[in-house]
Design an enzyme around this catalytic site. Structure first.
Site, short mmCIF file in Angstrom:
data_model
loop_
_atom_site.label_atom_id
_atom_site.label_comp_id
_atom_site.label_asym_id
_atom_site.label_seq_id
_atom_site.Cartn_x
_atom_site.Cartn_y
_atom_site.Cartn_z
N HIS A 1 13.46 -22.79 -21.34
CA HIS A 1 14.75 -23.14 -21.90
C HIS A 1 14.93 -24.65 -21.97
O HIS A 1 15.45 -25.20 -22.95
CB HIS A 1 15.88 -22.55 -21.05
CG HIS A 1 15.95 -21.08 -21.03
ND1 HIS A 1 15.74 -20.33 -19.89
CD2 HIS A 1 16.22 -20.18 -22.02
CE1 HIS A 1 15.89 -19.05 -20.17
NE2 HIS A 1 16.17 -18.93 -21.44
N LYS B 1 8.31 -17.30 -27.63
CA LYS B 1 8.02 -16.12 -26.80
C LYS B 1 8.70 -14.90 -27.41
O LYS B 1 8.15 -13.81 -27.45
CB LYS B 1 8.47 -16.32 -25.36
CG LYS B 1 8.21 -15.08 -24.47
CD LYS B 1 8.69 -15.26 -23.07
CE LYS B 1 10.19 -15.16 -22.97
NZ LYS B 1 10.67 -13.76 -23.25
#
Length: 280
Positions: A37, A149
């Protein structure tokens, strides 16, 4: 850095910033932030004057008997990480802020979402596209950064933005992995150290499949899928799917094309659902 929970306050902030000619980048998350993140925040800072990180565990993308109740929530730690990384705003609304009690409107993409994770989580992507479109309407970003991802999710959001003429640039950022190759995920918290080490077999199988394709010039999709499954499956790992897909759209392909394909997998490792992919 400022924490905002009210959609009205967030909209007012964005409207004022854009009136001043500032560019806004959004990093949508469900919190429990990790280095993956944080790399999205880094990318967002390159693209815009103001970086907004949304932290919202979205109930509409969880199905029955999924992990909504136990999904990690750690807003204080997430806000600290965002501040240290240089984000400007953490937007952390409650479910009641986002969804009215009688909310009955959803945004649904109906092609890409029928495959891969959409087959085992049938309403998941409807929840994703709905909440992302809501966040876009509130934050009014010029661009939004998503990690690869979740490659199928990014493909679906790109399709939504295209089809609905939403004026937001979607930016893809690479997968971030730990020192052993496991793709970083908030759900990795569910596993102990030995399980996380064991789960690296998922990425290892993808890397070996890529080598096999390159050394043997293999374009047979069934052979590629079988190779991946055989190299992942064991007593702890149950493969939900292994598919060769178009790298851009995430739609299944009948034949691998170099540079245009991706192997995508979902695996139950013990009690934890993990996804990963590799471009080939």
């Amino acid at each position: 850095m400022k924490i905002i929970s009210s959609p009205q306050e967030m909209k007012a902030f964005s409207t004022s910033a854009k009136a001043e000619g500032k560019k806004i980048a959004l990093v949508p998350t469900m919190g429990a932030l990790h280095d993956g993140h944080l790399s999205l925040i880094d990318k967002a800072k390159e693209l815009a004057d103001i970086v907004v990180v949304s932290v919202f565990v979205n109930p509409t993308q969880f199905g029955p008997n999924e992990d909504f109740d136990k999904y990690p929530r750690q807003l204080e730690e997430d806000a600290q990480a965002c501040q240290q990384r240089g984000a400007d705003i953490v937007f952390a609304p409650s479910a009641n802020d986002i969804y009215a009690p009688d909310a009955s409107t959803f945004v649904s993409e109906e092609q890409i979402s029928q495959y891969l994770c959409g087959q085992s989580r049938p309403k998941h992507f409807r929840g994703v596209t709905t909440v992302v479109s809501i966040l876009f309407n509130i934050v009014k970003p010029d661009c939004a950064v998503f990690g690869e991802k979740d490659a199928q999710q990014v493909s679906i959001i790109e399709r939504m933005v295209r089809d609905l003429f939403i004026d937001v640039e979607i930016v893809r950022a690479p997968i971030i992995r730990d020192e052993n190759g496991l793709a970083l995920s908030s759900r990795n918290k569910y596993m102990d150290r030995l399980e996380r080490l064991g789960a690296t077999r998922i990425h290892n199988a993808l890397v070996e499949a890529k080598k096999m394709i390159e050394t043997e010039n293999c374009d047979n999709v069934d052979r590629i899928k079988a190779y991946v499954i055989n190299n992942i499956a064991n007593a702890k790992a149950r493969v939900i799917y292994a598919e060769v897909v178009d790298a851009k759209t995430s739609l299944p392909v009948s034949r691998h094309e170099t540079g245009k394909s991706r192997i995508s997998v979902a695996v139950w490792y013990g009690q934890t659902r993990l996804i990963d992919n590799i471009q080939i």
